[in-house]
Scaffold this active site. Structure first.
Site, PDB file in Angstrom:
ATOM      1  N   GLU A 326       1.013  -1.238   0.077  1.00  0.00           N
ATOM      2  CA  GLU A 326       0.168   0.055   0.063  1.00  0.00           C
ATOM      3  C   GLU A 326       0.931   1.413  -0.068  1.00  0.00           C
ATOM      4  O   GLU A 326       0.736   2.250   0.639  1.00  0.00           O
ATOM      5  CB  GLU A 326      -0.835  -0.069   1.459  1.00  0.00           C
ATOM      6  CG  GLU A 326      -1.822  -1.227   1.386  1.00  0.00           C
ATOM      7  CD  GLU A 326      -2.708  -1.170   2.841  1.00  0.00           C
ATOM      8  OE1 GLU A 326      -3.765  -1.743   2.623  1.00  0.00           O
ATOM      9  OE2 GLU A 326      -2.278  -0.855   3.753  1.00  0.00           O
ATOM     10  N   CYS A 417     -10.391   0.258   8.097  1.00  0.00           N
ATOM     11  CA  CYS A 417      -9.736   1.632   8.605  1.00  0.00           C
ATOM     12  C   CYS A 417     -10.199   2.753   7.522  1.00  0.00           C
ATOM     13  O   CYS A 417     -10.679   3.717   8.056  1.00  0.00           O
ATOM     14  CB  CYS A 417      -8.128   1.363   8.180  1.00  0.00           C
ATOM     15  SG  CYS A 417      -7.668   1.154   6.749  1.00  0.00           S
TER      16      CYS A 417
END
Length: 673
Positions: A326, A417
């Protein structure tokens, strides 16, 4: 509502006048409680966040066991029942978002529910302040990422300090919005423990997932306790000093680059590693640089920002190109087919860019913030308020070999998240609209509503009336209590001139004479442009009307030639919005559209489409395939483009942001399964 907001501000002032930092940002934010929205773009989103997203998030925290983890921690009985040790933060983030939302929409039922959750959090906290359900439930058998003792895996896996950081952020918002100290007291107790454990002559660690640094700064702002700022600075300075890995390794997991720990922060000049962690770190570096006057940190953060904006940001404001880790890619590595662009990274980018503006007072930082906010951030939540993107694609093609990572929205994620992060960002947007420096009032975002801003110790009421982002005609009614001389600094966005982004990474293909006009009480005003702001300095009296008109032409955007995936292609922008073509408007296809240099677009507002959007239309050549005759040709069709943020609200299908200007070659792919 206003009375409640002023009460919260007054309470904070009464309790913490002594806590004002000696050094701070040169520009000061105007608190979110001082600004109320009335507009047709953001206010409905905030209402949906309040009535749909926040309740859904709390419900999922209940149904998935996140709340149960706190209950079991309080009882010291049971087994951690979710997947990740950072699942505690989903409750903290949603409490933060709900707190912001309470200042907009007073809600006794929601407030009571928040208090009930805070009570559960308090009971889960250990006597010395430690708060981490993944260990407290059963200290003899903690989560596999946690290690047998506290903090021993903090650098890589445990997220103990990450959890703490989100607790502090939530406590700050809850205290400001409600004036209550029940969550703040939990946070301060935990922060006191953290400060007693970590420091120059104590335990050393560079937190693996940053945010505790930002949170400690916020607690410092409330209390003035120097240990909180010192510990935040300590965590930043700990980066890049480990001998436990091969510093020459190209593996970011081994050399620390994944969590920005490969070299000391003062020596960092490039954005590397996990994009969300990086954004939180860079935000904290800006905070600490401002509050301590550390010039080396300031130089580092300025250089890193330049690296991102010149080489590592997508045209719609997305950050973090590479799915593996990521993370940021190499310079100019911005692939479309595999673009990651985590929603949380755009949120972190907003936090970081606002702090850069507070440091320097330059509009370019707000230009980037606006790009993120109106495009790559709100694309992360569906128009229904309960479907989400974890990643934000740049293209979806029906060919199996070109299918992007996430073609459809999801109601929740095992690692959730992004949805909970959105709950806290959206209702905080009022805090980004205005700022102050002496007697200069900055107008950064164009959102209808009213604000009460202190100038020379007296409130000045500003009422915005506009139809942004669809229309560039802006109106501001300025009303000081008594006639007063001060400056109003109105941001003139780069897009209103000839700047697609504050670098050569993206540029408009044409140089248009886009003159921004300004008048006061109907009389044209010649203004000075300073750091991207139109400066209108005068003696203002009650009811003065400032009008700004920014042309909103459809612009074609080209990428720097070093961005390989975008060579020979253009994107579309109108005002702050990036546009895309989606299957639902274009006969089920979007990857077959050409955008030649002579194409002209017409803009029109469609109130019944996608909750009301301005669409762009043009007759363009479209590639068609006759499977029976085995021929390929182009035909002209009316092509429709919609704002990028609104895509994927009508089911799965193709979507494109970058369009080829001409046919140069044809690839042959098998039919998608």
């Amino acid at each position: 509502m206003l009375k409640r907001s002023l009460f919260a501000i007054g309470l904070l002032a009464a309790n913490a006048v002594w806590a004002q930092p000696k050094k701070d940002y040169p520009v000061q934010a105007v608190n979110f409680t001082a600004v109320q929205f009335t507009d047709n773009f953001w206010l409905p989103r905030m209402k949906i966040n309040h009535t749909v997203t926040i309740p859904a998030s709390f419900a999922r925290c209940e149904s998935t066991g996140r709340v149960k983890n706190f209950e079991m921690a309080a009882a010291h009985s049971g087994k951690f029942c979710t997947t990740y040790p950072f699942d505690d933060t989903d409750i903290y983030k949603t409490i933060e978002g709900a707190s912001f939302s309470l200042s907009l929409f007073p809600d006794k039922k929601l407030e009571a529910y928040i208090d009930s959750l805070i009570d559960k959090v308090a009971k889960a906290q250990e006597p010395d302040g430690y708060l981490y359900t993944a260990r407290t439930i059963d200290p003899t058998s903690p989560h596999a990422w946690a290690g047998n003792e506290r903090w021993v895996k903090e650098r890589e896996l445990s997220h103990e300090l990450y959890n703490a950081g989100h607790l502090y952020e939530a406590a700050y918002a809850h205290y400001y919005a409600t004036g209550k100290k029940n969550l703040l007291n939990i946070a301060l107790k935990n922060a006191d423990l953290v400060c007693s454990v970590f420091g120059p002559d104590k335990r050393h660690v560079a937190p693996g997932h940053e945010i505790v640094e930002m949170g400690l700064v916020k607690l410092y702002r409330i209390t003035g306790k120097p240990e909180y700022l010192q510990t935040a600075k300590f965590f930043i300075e700990e980066r890049g000093h480990y001998d436990k890995y091969d510093a020459k390794s190209k593996d970011p997991w081994k050399n620390g680059a994944y969590w920005q720990d490969e070299v000391p922060v003062v020596d960092q000049r490039e954005a590397v590693g996990h994009a969300v962690r990086a954004g939180y770190l860079y935000s904290a570096v800006a905070d600490v640089a401002a509050l301590t006057g550390d010039e080396k940190l300031l130089q580092a953060i300025d250089s890193i920002w330049e690296n991102v904006v010149t080489k590592k940001i997508y045209v719609q404001g997305g950050l973090g190109a590479i799915p593996s880790g990521e993370r940021f890619g190499d310079n100019y590595e911005l692939p479309n087919a595999t673009a990651y662009n985590e929603t949380c990274a755009a949120i972190a980018g907003v936090y970081w860019n606002y702090r850069m503006f507070l440091l320097h007072g330059e509009s370019k930082y707000m230009d980037v913030l606006e790009k993120m906010l109106y495009n790559g951030l709100i694309s992360g939540v569906g128009l229904d308020g309960k479907s989400f993107f974890y990643t934000n694609a740049m293209q979806i093609r029906n060919n199996a070999s070109h299918r992007s990572m996430e073609p459809a929205r999801s109601g929740w994620f095992e690692c959730s998240c992004c949805p909970t992060n959105l709950t806290r960002l959206i209702p905080s947007i009022p805090g980004y609209v205005y700022a102050l420096k002496g007697d200069a009032v900055y107008v950064n975002l164009f959102v209808s509503g009213n604000a009460s801003i202190p100038v020379h110790g007296k409130p000045v009421n500003i009422v915005q009336q506009n139809n942004y982002p669809w229309d560039g005609a802006l109106s501001f009614t300025v009303s000081p209590q008594k006639s007063d001389a001060f400056s109003l600094l109105v941001r003139i966005p780069g897009w209103a001139g000839n700047q697609a982004i504050p670098s050569d990474l993206y540029s408009f293909t044409d140089n248009q004479n886009c003159k921004v006009t300004i008048s006061v009480n109907g009389q044209p005003v010649d203004y000075i442009l300073d750091k991207g702001y139109a400066v209108i300095k005068r003696t203002w009296k009650k009811g003065d009307v400032l009008k700004v008109n920014m042309p909103m032409n459809v612009r074609r955007v080209a990428a720097n030639e070093k961005v390989k995936d975008d060579q020979g292609k253009v994107a579309l922008q109108r005002g702050p919005l990036i546009y895309c073509a989606e299957w639902a408007d274009n006969d089920g296809k979007a990857a077959n559209i050409l955008l030649p240099a002579d194409a002209a677009f017409q803009a029109s507002f469609k109130p019944d489409l996608l909750n009301g959007v301005e669409i762009l239309q043009s007759d363009l050549p479209v590639i068609t395939v006759d499977e029976k005759a085995q021929t390929v040709s182009t035909t002209r069709k009316t092509v429709t483009a919609i704002p990028y943020y609104a895509w994927a609200n009508r089911g799965k299908g193709e979507m494109m942001v970058w369009f080829p200007v001409k046919v140069r070659d044809i690839d042959i792919y098998p039919t998608a399964p």
